[in-house]
Design an enzyme around this catalytic site. Structure first.
Site, PDB file in Angstrom:
ATOM      1  N   GLU A 143       0.823  -1.216   0.000  1.00 35.96           N
ATOM      2  CA  GLU A 143       0.000   0.000   0.000  1.00 35.96           C
ATOM      3  C   GLU A 143       0.854   1.262   0.000  1.00 35.96           C
ATOM      4  O   GLU A 143       0.482   2.273  -0.607  1.00 35.96           O
ATOM      5  CB  GLU A 143      -0.965  -0.017   1.193  1.00 35.96           C
ATOM      6  N   HIS A 167     -11.550  -6.027   7.905  1.00 28.18           N
ATOM      7  CA  HIS A 167     -12.365  -5.797   6.707  1.00 28.18           C
ATOM      8  C   HIS A 167     -13.637  -5.001   6.997  1.00 28.18           C
ATOM      9  O   HIS A 167     -14.554  -4.987   6.192  1.00 28.18           O
ATOM     10  CB  HIS A 167     -12.755  -7.138   6.067  1.00 28.18           C
TER      11      HIS A 167
END
Lengths: 323, 371
Positions: free
Chosen positions: A59, A128
């Site tokens: 990321e 998540h």
């Protein structure tokens, strides 16, 4: 056209890429697969590998190279696969992306958009279901927005891409499959403006992203009980546009703010502070916040307890009305 | 030089005695090299460095990260660039800035507290300094991705094809972001050269804290060439960087150059190197000074006139005087400037804070009693 929120973002990306060939996408699995939520479905086919790039699994690399691309004149749109995986990229977001314009005395603009599916309610495993908006909203130099309807999703992604400031674009993942009408309006509402979705006289209920639909459901139930709720969708979390909220509270005298993110130091605290500053003499009750608790996100079998739902929000409404 | 397992001797074209040593692995056509010019760059860069240290001692700067000892690496790399190439420094590349034409006085603002930048990146294709270790490696990599998308690689036109030269140190080898940059550069075959100045010390941490192998060997695992050169040999650094930049512009992908060198001074003016390394080590490296060896070479070959060195001393003195005057003349920033430069489009909330700040300052001024 009637379409889902996910498809509306897809259309917004497609139109932005057709308008400006400097717009490009990078993220994990966004090419052939179309992203794990299929938000970029079909874009690789239309625009090719250089403009819809499957990134290596890092990321910081996604955000950091987007910064370099922006320095070279591109308008990169990054996809972070899930909210809980944004954190390896946060150093680049906070120490570089947010600060570059200021560091360069206004010489270097970084028109980077970082899309992050966020929030809970889908029965997911750990990392998540998170709501990281406050980290970014607290960082000068970043702008943070979130959409709650397909119409806003379509228009706001295009506006975020057109912005010369970096924008964190939060997508309420449990609403990806909600359908609504989308028009390609030539004159959309400003990106950083809140919107009154339902007018009411007794209490102001503020929400954003995934809880906007919940707030509207609350207003329906409250109406059956004889209470008139005004529902406001913030849309922009940084900068916050509270003009409509102040005006509403001056009429209703009562405010409930709901968000999924943990209570302490959340957006609700900032809103409460500003409302007491601007509408102190109008308040008939303390501002009440309904939020996720100050714990990590729980196992999914507990998320209905943890997330603010219709009942918890209506309980707060009742407490406010009791003053 | 200290030994590491499997360590290869760094490639060298000019030894500490000033003698040329040709090496087939590092071809350099000396007819294309301005030896007096390289010498001049190194001398003037060191003077920039020593003058900045003096300014810090006099209280004119808050801090200065010295690059003395690394002039060979930086001038060699800096003079290998073509005008169209982009440079991403860390924060110690004062000699590279000099080679790119950045006015030395403008390097001082960041350390005087008058700015967080100090120059325009696009004026000299020399990006702003980046203080977060390794962060610039990804910016450089993304910039190289842009060059690919601009179709400015592999056209066979060395005057137009473009590469990126990215500087980092040995400490940055341990940052995840540097390793991500290597992955991105390798898998996309990007036109970028990573120039690692291994000065052996990341503040107090010796190189063995970061790695068990020489930096250049890291490149193997990522799948691109790594070259280890004597960082105190300006010719080896020039040759290796030219070769790598040419390959990058041709479309042959990235290279990692490890310039094995030594930071002669502490990490910054706030550091005390006496707490972690010995005077004897410093002494060994002073004898390998990159400036001395080129001077010995120029003197032995008679390539320059007798007045060359004294004229250069005068130029260095004038440069120092210009920096001193320029430093003191650097204007304090406008108190409004942070508000004005944080966003392209200023939010109303920040506009309100700016107005409040101005009103508060005005109220203080109004309260002042005239003398």
């Amino acid at each position: 056209m009637i379409t889902t929120l996910a498809k509306a973002i897809n259309e917004g990306l497609r139109d932005a890429m057709r308008r400006d060939d400097k717009v490009m996408l990078l993220g994990q699995d966004i090419g052939q697969l179309g992203g794990v939520f299929r938000v970029t479905d079909g874009l690789r086919k239309e625009f090719g590998e250089l403009r819809v790039m499957d990134a290596p699994l890092g990321e910081a690399g996604i955000v950091g190279t987007a910064i370099g691309l922006a320095m070279r004149g591109y308008r990169p749109v990054c996809e972070i696969q899930f909210d809980g995986f944004v954190f390896p990229g946060v150093n680049q977001m906070i120490t570089q992306l947010a600060k570059y314009r200021h560091r360069s005395g206004g010489e270097i603009s970084l028109p980077v958009v970082i899309r992050v599916p966020y929030g809970g309610g889908i029965g997911a495993i750990e990392h998540h279901s998170e709501s990281p908006e406050s980290y970014f909203a607290h960082t000068p130099g970043l702008k943070v927005v979130t959409c709650a309807s397909p119409q806003d999703a379509y228009q706001m992604i295009g506006q975020a891409i057109a912005s010369d400031d970096p924008v964190i674009f939060l997508e309420p993942k449990r609403r990806y499959w909600e359908k609504g009408d989308v028009e390609r309006s030539p004159d959309p509402a400003p990106l950083h403006a809140a919107r009154v979705l339902r007018t009411g006289d007794d209490l102001t209920l503020v929400a954003y992203g995934p809880l906007v639909k919940t707030a509207l459901e609350c207003a329906e139930v409250a109406a059956e009980e004889g209470h008139s709720l005004e529902v406001i969708d913030l849309r922009s979390l940084a900068p916050l546009d509270l003009t409509a909220v102040f005006a509403s509270v001056r009429r209703t005298g009562r405010l409930v703010v709901a968000h999924e993110a943990s209570l302490s130091h959340g957006l609700g605290a900032e809103i409460a502070a500003r409302v007491q500053d601007h509408a102190f003499y109008s308040l008939e009750a303390p501002v009440i916040r309904v939020a996720g608790y100050d714990t990590p996100y729980p196992p999914s079998r507990l998320e209905e307890h943890w997330l603010p739902g219709v009942e918890r929000i209506l309980d707060a409404v009742d407490r406010s009305l009791a003053y | 030089m200290p030994d590491m397992p499997g360590e290869e001797l760094p490639l060298q074209l000019l030894d500490p005695s000033g003698a040329l040593r040709a090496d087939d692995r590092l071809p350099l056509d000396l007819s294309t090299v301005d030896l007096p010019g390289l010498y001049r760059d190194m001398v003037l860069s060191r003077r920039i460095d020593t003058e900045a240290i003096a300014l810090q001692r006099q209280g004119e700067l808050g801090l200065w990260p010295s690059m003395s000892g690394q002039e060979g690496a930086q001038v060699g790399a800096g003079r290998a660039l073509r005008e169209q190439d982009m440079t991403f420094p860390s924060y110690r590349e004062h000699a590279v800035a000099w080679c790119r034409g950045v006015e030395p006085t403008s390097l001082l603002g960041l350390f005087r507290g008058t700015t967080l930048g100090g120059w325009r990146a696009e004026d000299n294709n020399f990006n702003l300094y980046t203080l977060v270790i390794g962060a610039q490696t990804l910016h450089a990599t993304g910039y190289a991705m842009g060059i690919v998308r601009d179709n400015l690689v592999g056209n066979g036109d060395n005057a137009r094809d473009t590469a990126v030269l990215c500087f980092h140190g040995d400490g940055a080898l341990s940052e995840g972001e540097t390793n991500e940059a290597y992955v991105w550069a390798a898998t996309q075959n990007l036109p970028i050269v990573f120039f690692c100045q291994n000065n052996q010390w990341a503040i107090s941490a010796p190189y063995s804290t970061q790695s068990r192998v020489p930096a250049a060997r890291r490149a193997d695992g990522f799948g691109f060439p790594g070259v280890r050169v004597d960082g105190n040999d300006v010719l080896a650094c020039l040759a290796a960087t030219r070769q790598a930049l040419d390959a990058a512009r041709r479309g042959d992908g990235p290279t990692l150059i490890e310039a094995y060198t030594y930071r002669l001074n502490p990490h910054t003016t706030s550091d005390d190197a006496g707490r972690y390394r010995s005077p004897a080590e410093d002494e060994v490296w002073r004898e390998r000074d990159p400036i001395t060896r080129l001077r010995l070479h120029l003197e032995s070959t008679g390539a320059v006139s007798e007045t060359f060195f004294t004229d250069l001393d005068d130029d260095a003195q004038r440069l120092a005087e210009r920096m001193r005057a320029g430093c003191r003349a650097l204007p304090d920033p406008d108190p409004d400037s942070p508000f004005l430069h944080t966003y392209a489009e200023m939010p109303d909330t920040l506009r309100a804070q700016l107005a409040e700040h101005r009103d508060f300052i005005a109220s203080l001024d109004a309260q002042e009693v005239p003398a």
